[in-house]
Design an enzyme around this catalytic site. Structure first.
Site, PDB file in Angstrom:
ATOM      1  N   ASN A   7       0.860  -1.186   0.000  1.00  0.00           N
ATOM      2  CA  ASN A   7       0.000   0.000   0.000  1.00  0.00           C
ATOM      3  C   ASN A   7       0.897   1.237   0.000  1.00  0.00           C
ATOM      4  O   ASN A   7       1.458   1.601   1.026  1.00  0.00           O
ATOM      5  CB  ASN A   7      -0.893  -0.037   1.255  1.00  0.00           C
ATOM      6  CG  ASN A   7      -1.755   1.203   1.390  1.00  0.00           C
ATOM      7  OD1 ASN A   7      -1.823   2.033   0.481  1.00  0.00           O
ATOM      8  ND2 ASN A   7      -2.418   1.345   2.528  1.00  0.00           N
ATOM      9  N   LYS A   9       0.048   4.249  -0.401  1.00  0.00           N
ATOM     10  CA  LYS A   9      -0.642   5.427   0.156  1.00  0.00           C
ATOM     11  C   LYS A   9      -0.429   6.650  -0.757  1.00  0.00           C
ATOM     12  O   LYS A   9      -0.397   6.496  -1.971  1.00  0.00           O
ATOM     13  CB  LYS A   9      -0.183   5.682   1.590  1.00  0.00           C
ATOM     14  CG  LYS A   9      -0.307   4.410   2.447  1.00  0.00           C
ATOM     15  CD  LYS A   9      -0.167   4.655   3.911  1.00  0.00           C
ATOM     16  CE  LYS A   9      -0.328   3.324   4.643  1.00  0.00           C
ATOM     17  NZ  LYS A   9      -0.330   3.445   6.082  1.00  0.00           N
ATOM     18  N   HIS A  95      -9.724   0.956   4.465  1.00  0.00           N
ATOM     19  CA  HIS A  95      -8.461   1.216   5.165  1.00  0.00           C
ATOM     20  C   HIS A  95      -8.731   2.220   6.294  1.00  0.00           C
ATOM     21  O   HIS A  95      -9.548   3.134   6.135  1.00  0.00           O
ATOM     22  CB  HIS A  95      -7.409   1.771   4.198  1.00  0.00           C
ATOM     23  CG  HIS A  95      -6.050   1.803   4.831  1.00  0.00           C
ATOM     24  ND1 HIS A  95      -5.679   2.808   5.686  1.00  0.00           N
ATOM     25  CD2 HIS A  95      -5.022   0.932   4.786  1.00  0.00           C
ATOM     26  CE1 HIS A  95      -4.440   2.553   6.136  1.00  0.00           C
ATOM     27  NE2 HIS A  95      -4.034   1.421   5.595  1.00  0.00           N
ATOM     28  N   GLU A  97      -7.245   4.723   7.303  1.00  0.00           N
ATOM     29  CA  GLU A  97      -7.054   6.141   6.962  1.00  0.00           C
ATOM     30  C   GLU A  97      -8.262   6.677   6.174  1.00  0.00           C
ATOM     31  O   GLU A  97      -8.586   7.860   6.276  1.00  0.00           O
ATOM     32  CB  GLU A  97      -5.735   6.314   6.192  1.00  0.00           C
ATOM     33  CG  GLU A  97      -4.547   6.143   7.145  1.00  0.00           C
ATOM     34  CD  GLU A  97      -3.296   5.550   6.527  1.00  0.00           C
ATOM     35  OE1 GLU A  97      -3.159   5.537   5.298  1.00  0.00           O
ATOM     36  OE2 GLU A  97      -2.438   5.081   7.312  1.00  0.00           O
ATOM     37  N   GLU A 165      -5.736  -4.872  10.540  1.00  0.00           N
ATOM     38  CA  GLU A 165      -4.677  -3.897  10.796  1.00  0.00           C
ATOM     39  C   GLU A 165      -5.038  -3.090  12.047  1.00  0.00           C
ATOM     40  O   GLU A 165      -5.854  -2.163  11.967  1.00  0.00           O
ATOM     41  CB  GLU A 165      -4.552  -2.923   9.625  1.00  0.00           C
ATOM     42  CG  GLU A 165      -4.237  -3.568   8.301  1.00  0.00           C
ATOM     43  CD  GLU A 165      -3.693  -2.551   7.304  1.00  0.00           C
ATOM     44  OE1 GLU A 165      -2.520  -2.655   6.961  1.00  0.00           O
ATOM     45  OE2 GLU A 165      -4.434  -1.642   6.903  1.00  0.00           O
ATOM     46  N   GLY A 171       2.059   2.356  10.843  1.00  0.00           N
ATOM     47  CA  GLY A 171       3.037   3.443  10.709  1.00  0.00           C
ATOM     48  C   GLY A 171       3.687   3.862  12.019  1.00  0.00           C
ATOM     49  O   GLY A 171       4.343   4.902  12.085  1.00  0.00           O
ATOM     50  N   SER A 210       3.030  -1.925  10.444  1.00  0.00           N
ATOM     51  CA  SER A 210       4.472  -1.941  10.700  1.00  0.00           C
ATOM     52  C   SER A 210       5.142  -3.278  10.389  1.00  0.00           C
ATOM     53  O   SER A 210       6.065  -3.687  11.090  1.00  0.00           O
ATOM     54  CB  SER A 210       4.757  -1.525  12.152  1.00  0.00           C
ATOM     55  OG  SER A 210       4.293  -0.217  12.394  1.00  0.00           O
TER      56      SER A 210
HETATM   57  P1  PGA Z   1       2.555   0.432   7.689  1.00  0.00           P
HETATM   58  O1  PGA Z   1       1.125   0.594   6.981  1.00  0.00           O
HETATM   59  O2  PGA Z   1       3.162  -0.848   7.164  1.00  0.00           O
HETATM   60  O3  PGA Z   1       3.321   1.645   7.313  1.00  0.00           O
HETATM   61  O4  PGA Z   1       2.286   0.347   9.172  1.00  0.00           O
HETATM   62  C1  PGA Z   1       0.272  -0.497   6.797  1.00  0.00           C
HETATM   63  C2  PGA Z   1      -1.023  -0.058   6.171  1.00  0.00           C
HETATM   64  O5  PGA Z   1      -1.511   1.041   6.467  1.00  0.00           O
HETATM   65  O6  PGA Z   1      -1.606  -0.793   5.339  1.00  0.00           O
END
Ligand code: PGA
Length: 249
Positions: A7, A9, A95, A97, A165, A171, A210
């Site tokens: 992803n 983003k 997701h 976000e 997640e 993140g 992460s």
């Molecule tokens: P990250 O993001 O690996 O940076 O924690 C995962 C995600 O949001 O799918």
């Protein structure tokens, strides 16, 4: 087969996307039995599709969101048909976000799942609890409720993967422990079996938050986990494909 999903983003620019896609495809060639999916920003889909043109059959393209509507006066939205036309076979729905910054509730996400699956796109439905919910020991309850609501009108388990997640792990460098996630994946599996019967057993389950090469082996030690959804570490081809390398053990 294991799934490694990237992803990206809202990162990068035109030359970065093309190079990263090419390098990822080149390195992913070594893992023919696995499946890699790249979710670039919408505006990068055409370039990434070109970059993947000669890639092995284990590389797929996906989008980070999809409209619940088919077409018409929905400024800024992108439909499932449009995504298919750009070469996408996957789409992320829900997701954290998008839930948080775009205010997408479960009821809308259920319609997105349906709209995407009706056009034959494979949906990677994202679910996960916040830090407060985790600390209040509500993780299972929250995750099961999101899953049930988002799948309310879905009839296509064969076009579904579920990515768990935890929001507090995205993140942040914090990874949930095997003890944290094992019971959650068991509950997800049970919910899918209750909803879809035996077909629910074939829905791929992914962990995200992460994920890096040095924690991938442990994550894949959880029996129910078939893959990972990777944000930060997917922005570098080597660190992304190294996750697949670690997952072989
Ligand atoms: P990250 O993001 O690996 O940076 O924690 C995962 C995600 O949001 O799918």
């Amino acid at each position: 087969m294991k799934y490694f999903m990237a992803n990206w983003k809202m990162n990068g620019d035109r030359s970065f996307w093309y190079n990263l896609a090419e390098q990822t495809a080149e390195q992913a060639k070594k893992f023919k039995a696995d499946r890699f999916v790249i979710f670039p920003p919408f505006v990068a889909l055409a370039d990434v599709e070109n970059a993947l043109f000669e890639a092995d059959k284990n590389m797929f393209l996906g989008a980070q969101d999809v409209s619940d509507e088919e077409s018409g006066a929905f400024t800024s939205q992108v439909s499932a048909d449009m995504l298919k036309g750009m070469g996408c076979s996957y789409v992320l729905v829900g997701h954290s976000e998008c839930r948080e910054y775009l205010g997408q509730p479960d009821e809308l996400l259920a319609l997105k799942v349906k709209a995407a699956q009706e056009k034959g796109l494979k949906v990677v439905l994202c679910i996960g609890e916040t830090l407060d919910e985790y600390e209040n020991k509500e993780s299972i309850q929250v995750v099961v409720s999101q899953l049930e609501k988002c799948l309310e009108v879905s009839k296509s388990p064969e076009l579904l993967a579920v990515a768990y997640e935890p929001v507090w792990a995205i993140g942040t460098g914090k990874v949930a422990t095997v003890e944290d996630i094992k019971p959650i994946f068991e509950s997800i599996k049970k919910t899918l079996l209750d909803k879809f019967g035996a077909k629910g057993d074939n829905v791929a389950l992914l962990y995200g938050g992460s994920v890096k090469a040095d924690n991938a082996t442990e994550i894949f030690s959880v029996d129910e986990i078939n893959g990972v959804l990777v944000g930060g570490a997917s922005l570098d081809a080597t660190s992304f494909v190294d996750i697949a390398r670690s997952a072989q053990f």
